[in-house]
Write an enzyme that holds these catalytic residues in place. Structure first.
Site, short mmCIF file in Angstrom:
data_model
loop_
_atom_site.label_atom_id
_atom_site.label_comp_id
_atom_site.label_asym_id
_atom_site.label_seq_id
_atom_site.Cartn_x
_atom_site.Cartn_y
_atom_site.Cartn_z
CE1 TYR A 194 0.73 -0.12 15.01
CE2 TYR A 194 0.20 0.39 17.30
CZ TYR A 194 -0.12 -0.21 16.10
OH TYR A 194 -1.32 -0.90 15.98
CG ASN B 4 -6.40 -4.25 8.73
OD1 ASN B 4 -6.53 -4.13 9.95
ND2 ASN B 4 -5.69 -5.25 8.19
CB VAL C 187 -0.99 0.03 1.18
CG1 VAL C 187 -2.03 -1.06 1.04
CG2 VAL C 187 -0.27 -0.06 2.52
CB ALA D 56 3.58 9.13 15.81
#
Length: 244
Positions: free
Chosen positions: A152, A87, A61, A154
């Site tokens: 993570y 996700n 992604v 943030a």
């Protein structure tokens, strides 16, 4: 009219449970994956055998071209995209002074830039239809913060800001944007913490247990569906009461 969804990071864990629940609920689902082709294909095969519509697609992604190719393939197979579940994400523990530029960039590339890419890829269909639903998957740490998971946390806080702002921007077009913020969920990613830590986390959760991927899938399905037709810009914290 067929309902079509893309679920990113769907070969295992929360994404897999979301993809399966949506497919069995009547959605045509693209099961996006980055590495675990075997798991994505086995899920789609099982869903197809059960009479559901599902297709696997490999795309990182963080790669704009790969995401655009995925959206095009889904349109060709199933038609216009009406739901995105963003996700896909990565996690890791490290002290902040040990964070390297490569760590920072990779976390934001996948967790935030990945949402940016996938949302922009599906928006033309939703804007044309004046309808659609986007569900981002953040974390309770995006609300609360977590020691040794600063990067993570943030990225997950950034997703919440993205969700709320985009919901306001897109509301006049009929597109809803919401977020699920899971607590500690029993997945491969979390199991790396070790049994003792998992036991402590379960004890620290007011409901006295870890979440399951199916718990989160149920929350996503609700926000995606018509039953949440008057809900947008919200963060649904599914954490067993951990953050109150």
């Amino acid at each position: 009219m067929q309902k079509t969804a893309i679920v990113t990071g769907a070969s295992r864990g929360i994404g897999r449970a979301v993809a399966e629940r949506l497919a069995r609920g009547g959605w045509a689902v693209c099961v996006n994956y980055r590495e675990r082709r075997d798991m994505a294909e086995s899920l789609c095969a099982a869903l197809t055998e059960a009479g559901c519509a599902a297709m696997p697609f490999q795309a990182d992604v963080s790669d704009r071209a790969a995401v655009d190719a995925m959206a095009a393939a889904v349109r060709e197979r199933f038609g216009a995209i009406s739901l995105l579940v963003s996700n896909a994400g990565i996690a890791g523990q490290m002290q902040f002074q040990d964070v390297k530029d490569s760590d920072w960039n990779r976390f934001f590339d996948v967790n935030v830039r990945g949402a940016y890419h996938t949302i922009q890829a599906v928006l033309p269909d939703m804007l044309h239809a004046h309808a659609g639903s986007i569900v981002t998957v953040s974390s309770m740490w995006g609300l609360h913060g977590a020691s040794c998971e600063t990067v993570y946390s943030a990225t997950k806080a950034a997703l919440i800001g993205l969700t709320r702002s985009l919901a306001m921007e897109l509301a006049p077009t009929g597109i809803r944007v919401n977020c699920v913020a899971p607590g500690v969920v029993d997945t491969d990613m979390v199991r790396t913490l070790g049994e003792d830590t998992l036991r402590d986390l379960a004890q620290a959760t007011p409901l006295g247990r870890l979440g399951t991927p199916e718990d989160i899938a149920a929350a996503v399905e609700f926000l995606a569906g018509d039953g949440a037709g008057f809900i947008t810009g919200q963060v649904l914290t599914a954490d067993g009461g951990f953050v109150l």
